[in-house]
Motif scaffolding. Structure first.
Motif, PDB file in Angstrom:
ATOM      1  N   ILE A  57      37.900  28.246  -6.155  1.00  0.00           N
ATOM      2  CA  ILE A  57      37.285  29.517  -5.792  1.00  0.00           C
ATOM      3  C   ILE A  57      35.928  29.284  -5.123  1.00  0.00           C
ATOM      4  CG2 ILE A  57      36.524  31.766  -6.664  1.00  0.00           C
ATOM      5  CD1 ILE A  57      38.350  31.240  -9.115  1.00  0.00           C
ATOM      6  N   LEU A  58      35.254  28.195  -5.478  1.00  0.00           N
ATOM      7  CA  LEU A  58      33.956  27.891  -4.865  1.00  0.00           C
ATOM      8  C   LEU A  58      34.092  27.559  -3.385  1.00  0.00           C
ATOM      9  CD1 LEU A  58      33.164  27.658  -7.920  1.00  0.00           C
ATOM     10  CD2 LEU A  58      31.636  25.803  -7.255  1.00  0.00           C
ATOM     11  N   TYR A  59      35.292  27.140  -2.966  1.00  0.00           N
ATOM     12  CA  TYR A  59      35.499  26.684  -1.585  1.00  0.00           C
ATOM     13  C   TYR A  59      36.422  27.624  -0.800  1.00  0.00           C
ATOM     14  CZ  TYR A  59      33.524  22.593  -3.809  1.00  0.00           C
ATOM     15  OH  TYR A  59      32.698  21.758  -4.519  1.00  0.00           O
ATOM     16  N   HIS A  60      36.620  28.816  -1.351  1.00  0.00           N
ATOM     17  CA  HIS A  60      37.524  29.793  -0.732  1.00  0.00           C
ATOM     18  C   HIS A  60      37.021  30.245   0.640  1.00  0.00           C
ATOM     19  CE1 HIS A  60      40.472  33.046  -0.685  1.00  0.00           C
ATOM     20  NE2 HIS A  60      39.508  33.906  -0.423  1.00  0.00           N
ATOM     21  N   VAL A  61      35.707  30.329   0.787  1.00  0.00           N
ATOM     22  CA  VAL A  61      35.084  30.760   2.052  1.00  0.00           C
ATOM     23  C   VAL A  61      34.651  29.538   2.841  1.00  0.00           C
ATOM     24  CG1 VAL A  61      33.087  31.937   3.063  1.00  0.00           C
ATOM     25  CG2 VAL A  61      34.320  32.985   1.151  1.00  0.00           C
TER      26      VAL A  61
ATOM     27  N   GLU B 164      27.504  25.803  12.735  1.00  0.00           N
ATOM     28  CA  GLU B 164      26.911  25.966  14.057  1.00  0.00           C
ATOM     29  C   GLU B 164      26.447  27.396  14.310  1.00  0.00           C
ATOM     30  OE1 GLU B 164      25.803  24.242  17.780  1.00  0.00           O
ATOM     31  OE2 GLU B 164      26.535  23.324  15.943  1.00  0.00           O
ATOM     32  N   CYS B 165      27.298  28.383  13.939  1.00  0.00           N
ATOM     33  CA  CYS B 165      26.982  29.776  14.312  1.00  0.00           C
ATOM     34  C   CYS B 165      26.921  30.743  13.132  1.00  0.00           C
ATOM     35  CB  CYS B 165      27.994  30.298  15.338  1.00  0.00           C
ATOM     36  SG  CYS B 165      29.639  30.625  14.643  1.00  0.00           S
ATOM     37  N   GLY B 166      27.325  30.295  11.928  1.00  0.00           N
ATOM     38  CA  GLY B 166      27.250  31.161  10.763  1.00  0.00           C
ATOM     39  C   GLY B 166      28.461  32.034  10.537  1.00  0.00           C
ATOM     40  N   PHE B 167      29.460  31.954  11.417  1.00  0.00           N
ATOM     41  CA  PHE B 167      30.690  32.729  11.226  1.00  0.00           C
ATOM     42  C   PHE B 167      31.344  32.269   9.919  1.00  0.00           C
ATOM     43  CE2 PHE B 167      35.324  33.264  11.891  1.00  0.00           C
ATOM     44  CZ  PHE B 167      35.353  34.641  12.050  1.00  0.00           C
ATOM     45  N   SER B 168      31.629  33.222   9.019  1.00  0.00           N
ATOM     46  CA  SER B 168      32.143  32.907   7.684  1.00  0.00           C
ATOM     47  C   SER B 168      33.474  33.607   7.476  1.00  0.00           C
ATOM     48  CB  SER B 168      31.135  33.356   6.620  1.00  0.00           C
ATOM     49  OG  SER B 168      29.851  32.830   6.917  1.00  0.00           O
ATOM     50  N   PHE B 169      34.440  32.905   6.923  1.00  0.00           N
ATOM     51  CA  PHE B 169      35.808  33.442   6.891  1.00  0.00           C
ATOM     52  C   PHE B 169      36.627  32.787   5.787  1.00  0.00           C
ATOM     53  CE2 PHE B 169      35.613  29.697   9.527  1.00  0.00           C
ATOM     54  CZ  PHE B 169      36.790  29.017   9.293  1.00  0.00           C
ATOM     55  N   ASN B 170      37.808  33.370   5.539  1.00  0.00           N
ATOM     56  CA  ASN B 170      38.821  32.715   4.714  1.00  0.00           C
ATOM     57  C   ASN B 170      40.157  32.790   5.442  1.00  0.00           C
ATOM     58  OD1 ASN B 170      39.899  35.287   4.282  1.00  0.00           O
ATOM     59  ND2 ASN B 170      39.138  35.460   2.189  1.00  0.00           N
ATOM     60  N   ASP B 171      41.211  32.334   4.798  1.00  0.00           N
ATOM     61  CA  ASP B 171      42.516  32.267   5.468  1.00  0.00           C
ATOM     62  C   ASP B 171      43.106  33.633   5.779  1.00  0.00           C
ATOM     63  OD1 ASP B 171      42.430  29.526   5.375  1.00  0.00           O
ATOM     64  OD2 ASP B 171      43.658  29.341   3.563  1.00  0.00           O
ATOM     65  N   ASN B 172      42.553  34.690   5.174  1.00  0.00           N
ATOM     66  CA  ASN B 172      43.111  36.031   5.358  1.00  0.00           C
ATOM     67  C   ASN B 172      42.501  36.793   6.535  1.00  0.00           C
ATOM     68  OD1 ASN B 172      44.756  35.734   3.022  1.00  0.00           O
ATOM     69  ND2 ASN B 172      42.993  36.208   1.742  1.00  0.00           N
TER      70      ASN B 172
END
Length: 236
Positions: free
Chosen positions: A53-57, A62-70
């Motif tokens: 869960i700590l690594y889900h995101v 480089e640009c700060g875009f943050s995401f997950n697989d969904n």
């Protein structure tokens, strides 16, 4: 080889916003050691650093875009422009690609929720991020912030159910109804919780997910027993 090397590995990513290629840590599930699971699916691990869960995101350094697989694979140009203006233009480079503490994971979830909102991701995606962020605060025993994000998760799950934007995800109708009931229970709204647990138990498709039906029935029964005990104590 260290314990970290055994449990964690580097996965390659390409940022959907700036195309930067980088690696970020993920967990080898077969080497992690869960010790318990809460009724809202929060899993606790022997060693917090191996908690997936700590690594889900994932956060692009480089640009700060943050995401997950969904997250959606692509978005219209106007949204890309909005990300550029609201996130990348204000990004002070930080590296979240290595081993994470709970505190660092909290930062990644906040970044992902902000990104998901700007990117107009589904209510289901926002609900999942908010729920996991609540778990992060649970690990810290920070009840105030845990409840704050449980409330946000509940609101997003209810909107997701109303708009059916959970379809074509790993979230079934029975699971989302159960989670809504469970979040109401945790937030001290027993009548709402019982209503949603009953929806699961009586659902016409209940045979498709007996595990969710069993969980809802157990919670429904536990709550009914607790309410009876409270009434008996008040009379006594």
């Amino acid at each position: 080889m260290t314990d970290y090397d055994l449990v964690l590995y580097d996965k390659k990513f390409q940022c959907a916003h700036c195309d930067h290629e980088f690696k970020s840590k993920k967990v080898r599930m077969r080497h992690s050691h869960p010790i318990k699971r809460d009724s809202d699916f929060c899993v606790h691990y022997e060693n917090q650093s191996e908690n997936p869960i700590l690594y889900h995101v994932v956060v692009c350094p480089e640009c700060g875009f943050s995401f997950n697989d969904n997250f959606r694979k692509s978005v219209p140009d106007y949204i890309q422009q909005r990300i550029q203006e609201k996130i990348t233009a204000n990004w002070t480079p930080k590296d979240y690609t290595g081993v994470r503490t709970v505190r660092e994971a909290i930062s990644t979830y906040k970044l992902a929720i902000y990104t998901a909102d700007i990117r107009e991701e589904s209510h289901c995606v926002l609900a999942g991020l908010s729920l996991r962020l609540a778990w992060m605060y649970r690990f810290q025993k920070n009840k105030t912030n845990e409840e704050r994000f449980l409330h946000l998760a509940l609101n997003e799950y209810e909107l997701s159910f109303e708009e059916a934007d959970y379809l074509n995800t790993d979230m079934s109708e029975l699971k989302i109804l159960y989670l809504i009931g469970e979040l109401y229970r945790r937030l001290g709204e027993p009548n709402h919780a019982l209503r949603y647990f009953s929806k699961v138990v009586e659902h016409p498709l209940k045979s498709t997910d007996p595990q969710m039906v069993r969980a809802a029935r157990d919670q429904w029964q536990n709550m009914r027993d607790d309410m009876k005990k409270q009434r008996a104590a008040q009379k006594g």
